[in-house]
Structures are given as C-alpha cells and as structure tokens.
Design a protein around this motif. Structure first.
Motif, PDB file in Angstrom:
ATOM      1  N   SER A   1      -3.607   7.291  -1.745  1.00 48.34           N
ATOM      2  CA  SER A   1      -3.190   5.937  -1.420  1.00 48.34           C
ATOM      3  C   SER A   1      -3.588   4.991  -2.547  1.00 48.34           C
ATOM      4  O   SER A   1      -4.670   5.140  -3.126  1.00 48.34           O
ATOM      5  CB  SER A   1      -3.840   5.504  -0.103  1.00 48.34           C
ATOM      6  OG  SER A   1      -3.346   4.266   0.298  1.00 48.34           O
TER       7      SER A   1
ATOM      8  N   ASN B   1       0.874  -1.161   0.000  1.00 45.15           N
ATOM      9  CA  ASN B   1       0.000   0.000   0.000  1.00 45.15           C
ATOM     10  C   ASN B   1       0.918   1.219   0.000  1.00 45.15           C
ATOM     11  O   ASN B   1       1.718   1.407   0.917  1.00 45.15           O
ATOM     12  CB  ASN B   1      -0.905   0.009   1.234  1.00 45.15           C
ATOM     13  CG  ASN B   1      -1.848   1.191   1.218  1.00 45.15           C
ATOM     14  OD1 ASN B   1      -2.293   1.622   0.168  1.00 45.15           O
ATOM     15  ND2 ASN B   1      -2.157   1.717   2.387  1.00 45.15           N
TER      16      ASN B   1
ATOM     17  N   THR C   1       1.303   5.243   0.110  1.00 48.28           N
ATOM     18  CA  THR C   1       0.620   6.457   0.540  1.00 48.28           C
ATOM     19  C   THR C   1       1.565   7.635   0.365  1.00 48.28           C
ATOM     20  O   THR C   1       2.738   7.555   0.758  1.00 48.28           O
ATOM     21  CB  THR C   1       0.181   6.357   2.014  1.00 48.28           C
ATOM     22  OG1 THR C   1      -0.658   5.214   2.174  1.00 48.28           O
ATOM     23  CG2 THR C   1      -0.583   7.594   2.447  1.00 48.28           C
TER      24      THR C   1
ATOM     25  N   THR D   1      -3.477  13.750   0.733  1.00 46.50           N
ATOM     26  CA  THR D   1      -2.979  12.388   0.911  1.00 46.50           C
ATOM     27  C   THR D   1      -3.676  11.455  -0.062  1.00 46.50           C
ATOM     28  O   THR D   1      -4.903  11.454  -0.170  1.00 46.50           O
ATOM     29  CB  THR D   1      -3.219  11.905   2.356  1.00 46.50           C
ATOM     30  OG1 THR D   1      -2.503  12.773   3.243  1.00 46.50           O
ATOM     31  CG2 THR D   1      -2.724  10.485   2.556  1.00 46.50           C
TER      32      THR D   1
END
Length: 192
Positions: free
Chosen positions: A109, A23, A25, A107
């Motif tokens: 992701s 993942n 980010t 942000t």
C-alpha cells in the motif's frame, strides 16, 4: 474510485483521500510466476520503484525499452544499481515475487496521485499544449493511468497497431484494437 479484481492480474484498489491523492493497494498472487503490473496513479520521485517494492516480497520488476528493443530489470538489493528505478507514465511492467514463506504478505500500500485522463472533447487551448507521446515502431509495453477505461484509438491518430494483453505466467493473447484499456493492466502494442 477504482478496483481491478480480475483473474490473472494483481488485485488493486484506489481509495481517494482528496481530489487528487489516493491510497493505492495491490495484492499479488502467491506465486513466483510473472504477474502483469501497471500503476493507475503516479508514485513520484526518481526512486519510485524502491519506494513501492523495496523490502517487500517483490524480487524483480521487468520493463521494456522499445528503442533498445530489450528488457530492463529492477531487482531487489541489486548491486550495481538497477537498470531503472522510477515508474514512468503510460508504461507497463511485469513483477516476479521471491519464494514466499507462509507469513509473507503479498499486499502493498502507498499514497499516490491520481491523474484525470480523458480524450480531448473540445478545441485545445493554445496556452497549454496537449501532452503527447510517440510510440516508436515495434513493440511497446504501455498502460493507461487513471480510473476510467478508454480504447487506445481515442488517443491516437494511428490505426495500424495490434494490441495484446498478458495475464499471470505470461499467458498472452491478442485483443481487438478497439478494446478499452483498463488502468492497472499493461498492454503490448505493436506499431508500424
């Protein structure tokens, strides 16, 4: 597996989900100034720029075409289509955000594939030749994928290059050629 939290660069983390999937980010600074950007992992597909940045606070992404000696542009909602739509391995970028509202998040992701990148340590196998790339003479905007920093000299046979880094607001400075390249950061390389 990886974190980049240095002033002048977007904050990035990679959290492994399995051996090769993570993942990713990234948190951009709340500014419309240019921000350096490079992927430490692979977002697949021919439309990977849209996959990461469409319908976000990112307004423009700049790449550099060494052969044409010119800037390429991805722009949110561009008509006709953008000059590039896919992230490329070993390539750096610069990102510019839209004017932000107080409620906008910077942000992002996404899931990605982590490459294990290390310099060759033994005689290469004839069954699977080593992947190679050639930097054309002039300016090249590059990045190092993976999670471990390495000096460019460990991957090249050339010694006649100059290395530069640029922080937010395109504040650039020259680095010693032996500087380890950090994944998640783009670098300008000037080659003969």
């Amino acid at each position: 597996a990886f974190a980049l939290q240095e002033a002048g660069f977007p904050y990035m983390t990679l959290k492994l989900l399995d051996e090769t999937t993570a993942n990713f980010t990234v948190t951009f600074a709340r500014t419309t100034q240019l921000q350096p950007f490079a992927l430490p992992c692979i977002i697949g597909g021919t439309d990977s720029v849209n996959a990461l940045f469409e319908n976000t606070v990112v307004d423009r992404v700049y790449a550099y075409d060494t052969e044409a000696e010119g800037v390429q542009l991805w722009m949110w909602g561009a008509v006709p289509s953008d000059e590039f739509n896919a992230f490329e391995d070993f390539t750096g970028y610069f990102v510019q955000l839209k004017e932000l509202a107080e409620s906008d998040s910077t942000t992002l992701s996404v899931e990605c594939t982590v490459q294990s990148l290390s310099p060759p340590k033994r005689v290469p196998s004839l069954a699977s030749p080593l992947e190679s790339a050639t930097f054309p003479a002039g300016w090249n905007l590059i990045s190092l994928p993976g999670v471990v920093p390495y000096p460019l000299g460990e991957f090249t046979t050339a010694e006649d290059f100059r290395l530069f880094t640029c922080k937010q607001n395109y504040e650039c400075s020259e680095l010693p050629a032996t500087t380890p390249l950090t994944p998640g950061k783009p670098y300008w390389v000037l080659t003969e």
